[in-house]
Design a protein around this motif. Structure first.
Motif, PDB file in Angstrom:
ATOM      1  N   VAL A 198       3.458   9.678 -25.003  1.00 49.18           N
ATOM      2  CA  VAL A 198       3.025   9.793 -23.606  1.00 49.18           C
ATOM      3  C   VAL A 198       4.095  10.538 -22.810  1.00 49.18           C
ATOM      4  O   VAL A 198       5.263  10.142 -22.805  1.00 49.18           O
ATOM      5  CB  VAL A 198       2.811   8.394 -22.976  1.00 49.18           C
ATOM      6  N   LEU A 199       3.681  11.609 -22.138  1.00 53.89           N
ATOM      7  CA  LEU A 199       4.625  12.397 -21.336  1.00 53.89           C
ATOM      8  C   LEU A 199       4.312  12.210 -19.863  1.00 53.89           C
ATOM      9  O   LEU A 199       3.191  12.416 -19.424  1.00 53.89           O
ATOM     10  CB  LEU A 199       4.498  13.886 -21.731  1.00 53.89           C
TER      11      LEU A 199
ATOM     12  N   ALA B 171      -4.918   4.639 -17.421  1.00 56.11           N
ATOM     13  CA  ALA B 171      -3.878   5.158 -18.322  1.00 56.11           C
ATOM     14  C   ALA B 171      -3.847   4.340 -19.612  1.00 56.11           C
ATOM     15  O   ALA B 171      -3.729   4.888 -20.714  1.00 56.11           O
ATOM     16  CB  ALA B 171      -2.515   5.122 -17.629  1.00 56.11           C
ATOM     17  N   ILE B 172      -3.970   3.026 -19.473  1.00 47.86           N
ATOM     18  CA  ILE B 172      -3.996   2.174 -20.669  1.00 47.86           C
ATOM     19  C   ILE B 172      -5.205   2.527 -21.533  1.00 47.86           C
ATOM     20  O   ILE B 172      -5.094   2.646 -22.753  1.00 47.86           O
ATOM     21  CB  ILE B 172      -4.028   0.677 -20.265  1.00 47.86           C
ATOM     22  N   LYS B 173      -6.339   2.760 -20.869  1.00 57.13           N
ATOM     23  CA  LYS B 173      -7.537   3.142 -21.634  1.00 57.13           C
ATOM     24  C   LYS B 173      -7.305   4.449 -22.380  1.00 57.13           C
ATOM     25  O   LYS B 173      -7.741   4.614 -23.515  1.00 57.13           O
ATOM     26  CB  LYS B 173      -8.745   3.280 -20.693  1.00 57.13           C
ATOM     27  N   MET B 174      -6.626   5.399 -21.740  1.00 54.90           N
ATOM     28  CA  MET B 174      -6.353   6.683 -22.407  1.00 54.90           C
ATOM     29  C   MET B 174      -5.470   6.471 -23.631  1.00 54.90           C
ATOM     30  O   MET B 174      -5.680   7.076 -24.690  1.00 54.90           O
ATOM     31  CB  MET B 174      -5.659   7.653 -21.423  1.00 54.90           C
ATOM     32  N   ILE B 175      -4.466   5.621 -23.482  1.00 57.08           N
ATOM     33  CA  ILE B 175      -3.552   5.364 -24.601  1.00 57.08           C
ATOM     34  C   ILE B 175      -4.305   4.638 -25.711  1.00 57.08           C
ATOM     35  O   ILE B 175      -4.168   4.961 -26.899  1.00 57.08           O
ATOM     36  CB  ILE B 175      -2.325   4.550 -24.122  1.00 57.08           C
ATOM     37  N   GLU B 176      -5.160   3.699 -25.316  1.00 54.72           N
ATOM     38  CA  GLU B 176      -5.930   2.963 -26.327  1.00 54.72           C
ATOM     39  C   GLU B 176      -6.968   3.846 -27.008  1.00 54.72           C
ATOM     40  O   GLU B 176      -7.249   3.682 -28.200  1.00 54.72           O
ATOM     41  CB  GLU B 176      -6.555   1.711 -25.712  1.00 54.72           C
TER      42      GLU B 176
ATOM     43  N   ARG C 225       2.709   1.916 -31.876  1.00 51.38           N
ATOM     44  CA  ARG C 225       4.016   2.396 -31.409  1.00 51.38           C
ATOM     45  C   ARG C 225       3.784   3.521 -30.410  1.00 51.38           C
ATOM     46  O   ARG C 225       3.147   4.515 -30.733  1.00 51.38           O
ATOM     47  CB  ARG C 225       4.841   2.913 -32.581  1.00 51.38           C
ATOM     48  N   ILE C 226       4.329   3.336 -29.225  1.00 52.31           N
ATOM     49  CA  ILE C 226       4.088   4.289 -28.136  1.00 52.31           C
ATOM     50  C   ILE C 226       5.420   4.797 -27.593  1.00 52.31           C
ATOM     51  O   ILE C 226       6.307   3.996 -27.290  1.00 52.31           O
ATOM     52  CB  ILE C 226       3.323   3.595 -26.973  1.00 52.31           C
TER      53      ILE C 226
ATOM     54  N   ASP D  43       0.359  13.408 -26.606  1.00 47.71           N
ATOM     55  CA  ASP D  43      -1.033  13.007 -26.816  1.00 47.71           C
ATOM     56  C   ASP D  43      -1.689  12.716 -25.474  1.00 47.71           C
ATOM     57  O   ASP D  43      -2.876  12.934 -25.283  1.00 47.71           O
ATOM     58  CB  ASP D  43      -1.096  11.744 -27.692  1.00 47.71           C
ATOM     59  N   ILE D  44      -0.863  12.194 -24.559  1.00 48.36           N
ATOM     60  CA  ILE D  44      -1.354  11.850 -23.231  1.00 48.36           C
ATOM     61  C   ILE D  44      -0.331  12.342 -22.218  1.00 48.36           C
ATOM     62  O   ILE D  44       0.869  12.046 -22.338  1.00 48.36           O
ATOM     63  CB  ILE D  44      -1.529  10.322 -23.074  1.00 48.36           C
TER      64      ILE D  44
END
Ligand code: GTP
Ligand code: MG
Length: 321
Positions: free
Chosen positions: A169-170, A246-251, A53-54, A192-193
């Motif tokens: 994510v902001l 960005a996807i890598k950071m979220i993952e 959940r993001i 978190d990001i």
């Protein structure tokens, strides 16, 4: 087959029509619908299949929808099922039509692995929270592994949404005047990001400065409650610049939660929060269901309005008869 069973079967099959209908039940204020909704929700397990959940937040116009579409398209291309929910607590004023337009996400919404639902709810914040939590569970029951929630960065809705997601994510802009662009410190603390969006050739050097400023700022804020040090990046949702990063950071944040067992811990404390809110809401609902209570409350309210009684005395009389 009863409507409840029909929808349960539909959800298990991942049928989007069943999902939409179940969400409509969750959003309904009719007692019969709520009852049906609760029966469906009860069969949705909370975190057995490790869904992600993001939340994506930031000031109006920062590019949240564009960013969600950009990452969503990459995720569905990689074979993941992605659900997007948009919350706008102020949408009661616009009946949701404007929100509906803004969250169209044309390319993503036409992809068979994506499900997009603007939640133009005219309910109170408590109601929005209740609906959104339940809607998340329904999406997960229908097989959506990733659920992305778009929320307008106005303050209170963030805190509510923070209590529902794994990763927060902001999105920010580089050099838009004021260093923190009216984003409250409290919201930065929840991130978190942090991603600076709209980074393109003409503002690359400004963005690099902002990037290093925000890195320092996030470092000063220290680790999140889960023991994560927030990461900061630069993207362009429009051109696709560093969207994969960005996807890598979220993952990476998701992997951290899983490996540190913070995933379960955070979800359990969120369930507790949900329980507390649901109890409060249910006490209020039960009280207001009774016509005598409503009448008494209204009488006392009018007396306060006319200066005939003190607020505290009115509360006592309204609640105790
Ligand atoms: N140049 C540029 N424009 C962008 C970028 N991302 C979004 N935009 C534009 O900024 C405007 C607002 O984008 P949205 O994605 O609707 O922003 P939002 O944050 O979802 O806005 P609200 O839902 O109204 O709060 C649109 O015109 C987008 O095309 C970007 O990376 N670069
Ligand atoms: Mg938007």
């Amino acid at each position: 087959m009863s409507i409840v069973n029909e929808l349960k079967v539909g959800l298990r099959r991942g049928d989007t029509r069943a999902l939409s209908r179940a969400i409509t039940l969750v959003e309904s204020r009719l007692p019969a619908d709520r009852q049906a909704a609760e029966q469906i929700i009860e069969t949705c397990s909370s975190f057995s299949n490790k869904t992600h959940r993001i939340a994506v937040t930031g000031v109006p116009g920062v590019g949240k929808s564009t960013f969600i579409e950009a990452i969503g398209l990459r995720l569905v291309d990689a074979g993941k099922k992605v659900a997007v929910l948009a919350i706008d607590p102020s949408s009661s004023r616009t009946s949701g039509s404007i929100l509906g337009d803004k969250t169209r996400m044309d390319k993503l919404s036409s992809h068979p692995l994506a499900f997009i639902r603007p939640s133009a709810s005219a309910l109170t914040l408590g109601g929005v929270a209740r609906n959104t939590r339940e809607t998340i569970l329904l999406c997960e029951a229908a097989g959506y592994h990733t659920v992305i929630i778009e929320t307008v960065g106005v303050g209170q809705s963030e805190t509510t949404v923070r209590g529902m997601v794994d990763s927060f994510v902001l999105l920010m802009l580089a050099g838009a005047g004021d260093e923190l662009q009216g984003i409250k410190r409290g919201i930065m603390e929840m991130a978190d990001i942090l991603l600076i969006n709209k980074v393109e050739e003409d503002n690359l050097s400004k963005a690099r400065n902002a990037h290093s400023d925000y890195k320092t700022a996030m470092h000063m804020l220290g680790q999140t409650e889960q023991g994560w040090s927030a990461t900061v990046g630069m993207v362009s949702a429009l051109t696709g610049y560093q969207i994969d990063e960005a996807i890598k950071m979220i993952e990476a944040h998701f992997a951290f939660l899983l490996s540190s067992a913070m995933y379960e811990k955070q979800r359990l404390s969120q369930d507790l929060l949900w329980f507390d809110e649901a109890v409060r809401q249910s006490i209020i609902d039960n009280y207001l269901e009774n016509v005598v209570n409503r009448t008494r409350l209204e009488e006392q309210r009018q007396m306060v309005e006319q200066g005939e009684t003190s607020p505290l005395e009115a509360v006592r009389k309204a609640l105790n008869g």
